[in-house]
Design a protein around this motif. Structure first.
Motif, PDB file in Angstrom:
ATOM      1  N   GLN A 382     -21.945 -18.914 -47.026  1.00  0.00           N
ATOM      2  CA  GLN A 382     -22.718 -20.233 -47.257  1.00  0.00           C
ATOM      3  C   GLN A 382     -22.190 -21.575 -46.769  1.00  0.00           C
ATOM      4  O   GLN A 382     -22.247 -22.531 -47.247  1.00  0.00           O
ATOM      5  CB  GLN A 382     -22.537 -20.073 -48.684  1.00  0.00           C
ATOM      6  N   ARG A 383     -20.813 -21.139 -45.650  1.00  0.00           N
ATOM      7  CA  ARG A 383     -20.151 -22.444 -45.273  1.00  0.00           C
ATOM      8  C   ARG A 383     -19.621 -23.477 -46.352  1.00  0.00           C
ATOM      9  O   ARG A 383     -19.295 -24.562 -46.187  1.00  0.00           O
ATOM     10  CB  ARG A 383     -21.137 -23.263 -44.344  1.00  0.00           C
ATOM     11  N   VAL A 384     -19.187 -22.546 -47.427  1.00  0.00           N
ATOM     12  CA  VAL A 384     -18.231 -23.320 -48.242  1.00  0.00           C
ATOM     13  C   VAL A 384     -16.953 -23.660 -47.579  1.00  0.00           C
ATOM     14  O   VAL A 384     -16.262 -24.674 -47.683  1.00  0.00           O
ATOM     15  CB  VAL A 384     -17.751 -22.585 -49.549  1.00  0.00           C
ATOM     16  N   TYR A 385     -16.661 -22.665 -46.500  1.00  0.00           N
ATOM     17  CA  TYR A 385     -15.543 -22.579 -45.651  1.00  0.00           C
ATOM     18  C   TYR A 385     -16.121 -22.351 -44.373  1.00  0.00           C
ATOM     19  O   TYR A 385     -16.871 -21.665 -44.358  1.00  0.00           O
ATOM     20  CB  TYR A 385     -14.326 -21.821 -46.095  1.00  0.00           C
ATOM     21  N   ASP A 386     -15.675 -22.750 -43.254  1.00  0.00           N
ATOM     22  CA  ASP A 386     -15.718 -22.564 -42.003  1.00  0.00           C
ATOM     23  C   ASP A 386     -14.820 -21.509 -41.262  1.00  0.00           C
ATOM     24  O   ASP A 386     -13.343 -21.807 -41.566  1.00  0.00           O
ATOM     25  CB  ASP A 386     -15.971 -23.795 -40.979  1.00  0.00           C
ATOM     26  N   PRO A 387     -15.297 -20.249 -40.716  1.00  0.00           N
ATOM     27  CA  PRO A 387     -14.153 -19.374 -40.221  1.00  0.00           C
ATOM     28  C   PRO A 387     -13.221 -20.102 -39.223  1.00  0.00           C
ATOM     29  O   PRO A 387     -13.490 -21.289 -38.467  1.00  0.00           O
ATOM     30  CB  PRO A 387     -15.120 -18.340 -39.484  1.00  0.00           C
ATOM     31  N   GLN A 388     -11.948 -19.885 -39.321  1.00  0.00           N
ATOM     32  CA  GLN A 388     -10.857 -20.424 -38.483  1.00  0.00           C
ATOM     33  C   GLN A 388     -11.094 -19.460 -36.894  1.00  0.00           C
ATOM     34  O   GLN A 388     -10.627 -20.070 -36.158  1.00  0.00           O
ATOM     35  CB  GLN A 388      -9.579 -20.073 -39.010  1.00  0.00           C
ATOM     36  N   GLU A 389     -11.306 -18.396 -37.271  1.00  0.00           N
ATOM     37  CA  GLU A 389     -11.748 -17.522 -36.210  1.00  0.00           C
ATOM     38  C   GLU A 389     -12.727 -16.735 -36.068  1.00  0.00           C
ATOM     39  O   GLU A 389     -13.350 -16.477 -37.216  1.00  0.00           O
ATOM     40  CB  GLU A 389     -10.554 -16.501 -35.572  1.00  0.00           C
ATOM     41  N   GLY A 390     -13.646 -16.405 -35.292  1.00  0.00           N
ATOM     42  CA  GLY A 390     -14.993 -15.589 -35.155  1.00  0.00           C
ATOM     43  C   GLY A 390     -16.212 -16.354 -35.355  1.00  0.00           C
ATOM     44  O   GLY A 390     -15.857 -17.552 -35.295  1.00  0.00           O
ATOM     45  N   LYS A 391     -17.289 -15.838 -35.534  1.00  0.00           N
ATOM     46  CA  LYS A 391     -18.516 -16.365 -35.869  1.00  0.00           C
ATOM     47  C   LYS A 391     -19.317 -15.641 -37.085  1.00  0.00           C
ATOM     48  O   LYS A 391     -19.186 -14.401 -37.110  1.00  0.00           O
ATOM     49  CB  LYS A 391     -19.504 -16.548 -34.606  1.00  0.00           C
ATOM     50  N   ILE A 392     -20.115 -16.196 -37.578  1.00  0.00           N
ATOM     51  CA  ILE A 392     -21.219 -15.573 -38.408  1.00  0.00           C
ATOM     52  C   ILE A 392     -22.666 -16.077 -37.919  1.00  0.00           C
ATOM     53  O   ILE A 392     -22.840 -17.226 -37.833  1.00  0.00           O
ATOM     54  CB  ILE A 392     -21.034 -16.183 -39.912  1.00  0.00           C
TER      55      ILE A 392
END
Length: 589
Positions: A382-392
């Protein structure tokens, strides 16, 4: 930031009303010029009286100036008040909108009470600065610039006294500000502590009552306020000293003007009216210098509050989404986590190299011990956080490149904490879809097994739920949250312990509603009750932020791995059933 930079940035907020503000400021400048003329006219009246000349024309002009000054001041002040009040209301609305639009991770880091306190205190400080700018600040500066040359043109010797008085005011002000700079910053920190303590205690008042913490929390607040006053009193003492020194300098200056003026009149070098005019100038200068001192004090006291607010505004701008962020558009519901990692600062918690795909319409259960990273995984979706690595990716689109609004439009979430607002039942359900009809709300409530208890309330759907839904039971709150998700009708559904607050009978009824809701939707279930994940197409077992096992419910229960061990510990899988199970089809991390 210097005081001038703080003040200049504060005034920038008036740019939206620049023409009206400009008109008010010009009017005040005109009033300042007229104010300087009054002592001169009064001196001419005294000269006319003492010399037996004609007094009436000058007296009429002086009276006319006085009447005009009074009427104009009232009108200008009225317009300044309206502008300042209107701009404050607009600022609160604009800043509120920007702040609550920030990512939840920002709120978790900043703290809700801290942001709220910063906004409210800054709004009051800005209001005061805007109001006084339009009423007095610029007019005072203009009056001071014009007053000294005007006085010098009449008599340079008496003007020197006024010039020395101005310098003394400036030296005293700068000295006090330098002495109290750190103290004032400390005061603001203490205010934040007091506000945070009050906010924290009130939001958890039921816990404080339960554990008899009322007296202890009150005593703690008393200690915080003592620390606040201990920081505030030295600052107040310095400004009191500055006031005393300024008053002394003013009194001495007035005495010097009288002595020098008397000597000059006796020697025939100036007239009595000139002395009277200079006394008027001195009173005017003292008044304007006092206003200037108050202005400096006002800016100085507001400095820490405004610097906090400006930092808040800057952080909002830094975290704002880029203008070219795309809209996610129509969603089928295929979700892919591709080597996703995210960690929290100063902890080992997070998720590491998580990869899986949920096909459109599938139900994926995310299970594991507390702290394994289950909720973090859903927060990343839900993009409360954004990944530091990788993708969704959703339907092959990287969610990091789309707007949060369009992303969350496609996801309906039922949290472990129902998260109800202090509004009516109907309004809380309607959060799912703005503009929903009463009939649609009623259907959603019925599907969530909530209609029965709602209709027993005297006001039905218009019943207020109280703060955080405290007028309802835990099960009632959760059913309203489920009704809200049903009404949203999003292609992706997230159930974060959605039935944890329900009794067995109600859970069975709600599960039926959820099963209907899951049809043709990609569903993620976070669950501690392992029995609730039996119908999942895919079960992901997280441990220490990594995928330990992944497969169907039957595959994992037969694998003899960690999931099977938890099923056994929960009494869902018996020893006899476990004997013949061999690890085979479950996919390792």
């Amino acid at each position: 930031m210097t005081l001038f930079q703080v003040y200049a940035r504060a005034l920038r907020y008036l740019a939206k009303n620049k023409w009206r503000v400009g008109a008010v400021v010009v009017a005040n400048i005109v009033l300042a010029v007229i104010t300087i003329a009054e002592p001169i006219l009064f001196g001419r009246i005294i000269d006319a009286i003492s010399s037996g000349g004609t007094v009436t024309p000058v007296l009429i002009l002086w009276a006319g100036f006085g009447v005009f000054n009074t009427v104009a001041y009232v009108l200008v002040s009225r317009e300044a008040d309206r502008l300042a009040h209107g701009r404050r209301a607009s600022l609160l609305t604009e800043a509120f909108g920007r702040i609550i639009s920030m990512p939840l991770a920002w709120h978790h880091t900043r703290g809700t009470s801290n942001a709220l306190h910063t906004l409210l205190r800054a709004a009051e400080s800005l209001f005061g600065l805007w109001l006084e700018f339009m009423r007095t600040h610029l007019a005072t500066a203009v009056a001071l610039v014009l007053l000294i040359p005007t006085a010098i043109s009449m008599d340079w010797r008496l003007s020197l006294v006024l010039l020395v008085l101005s310098i003394l005011y400036w030296i005293i002000g700068v000295t006090v500000m330098n002495r109290t700079k750190e103290g004032q910053a400390s005061v603001e920190n203490h205010y934040h502590t007091v506000f945070s303590h009050v906010s924290d205690a009130i939001s958890n008042v039921s816990v404080l009552h339960s554990y008899n913490r009322i007296e202890a929390e009150t005593l703690a607040l008393k200690d915080y306020t003592k620390d606040l006053l201990a920081a505030q009193y030295p600052v107040l003492d310095w400004w009191a000293l500055a006031g005393a020194l300024n008053r002394t300098a003013s009194t001495v200056s007035m005495g010097v003007i009288l002595v020098i003026g008397t000597l000059l009149v006796q020697r025939g070098e100036i007239r009595v009216g000139d002395v009277v005019a200079f006394i008027g100038f001195a009173n005017l200068l003292i008044g304007r210098l006092d206003l200037l001192r108050q202005f400096a004090t006002q800016i100085f006291e507001a400095r820490s509050k405004l610097e906090d607010f400006f930092a808040l505004e800057d952080s909002v701008e830094e975290r704002a989404e880029p203008a070219d962020a795309a809209d996610l558009g129509e969603v089928r519901g295929e979700v892919e986590f591709r080597d996703v990692s995210f960690g929290f600062a100063n902890t080992t918690q997070g998720v590491h190299n998580v990869s899986f795909t949920a096909r459109a319409g599938e139900t994926v259960a995310i299970v594991g011990p507390t702290g394994a990273g289950k909720t973090t995984l859903i927060n990343l979706l839900q993009r409360v956080y954004d990944p530091q690595e990788g993708k969704i990716l959703i339907d092959g689109v990287d969610i990091g490149k789309v707007t949060r609004k369009s992303l969350r439009h496609s996801i309906a979430t039922v949290f472990q904490d129902a998260g109800l607002l202090n509004r009516s039942i109907s309004e809380n359900i309607r959060l799912g879809r703005e503009g929903a009809s009463e009939e649609e709300i009623a259907k959603a409530a019925e599907a969530a097994a909530a209609a029965e208890f709602i209709e027993t309330r005297l006001n039905g759907y218009e019943t207020p739920v109280g703060e955080r839904g405290n007028r309802l039971s835990g099960g009632e709150r959760q059913r309203i949250a489920i009704a809200r998700a049903i009404l949203k009708n999003a292609p992706i559904l997230v159930l974060d312990e959605a039935t944890s607050a329900l009794d067995v009978e109600t859970e069975a009824r709600v599960k039926t509603a959820i099963d209907r809701l899951r049809e043709n939707r990609t569903t993620f279930i976070i669950a501690h009750r392992l029995s609730t994940v039996r119908d999942a197409n895919k079960v992901i077992f997280l441990e220490n932020g990594r995928v330990a096992e992944m497969g169907s419910y039957d595959e994992l229960s037969e694998s003899g791995g960690r999931f099977a061990s938890l099923l056994k510990a929960s009494g869902i899988l018996t020893d006899d059933e476990a004997k013949d199970h061999t690890p085979s089809e479950a996919q390792p991390a």
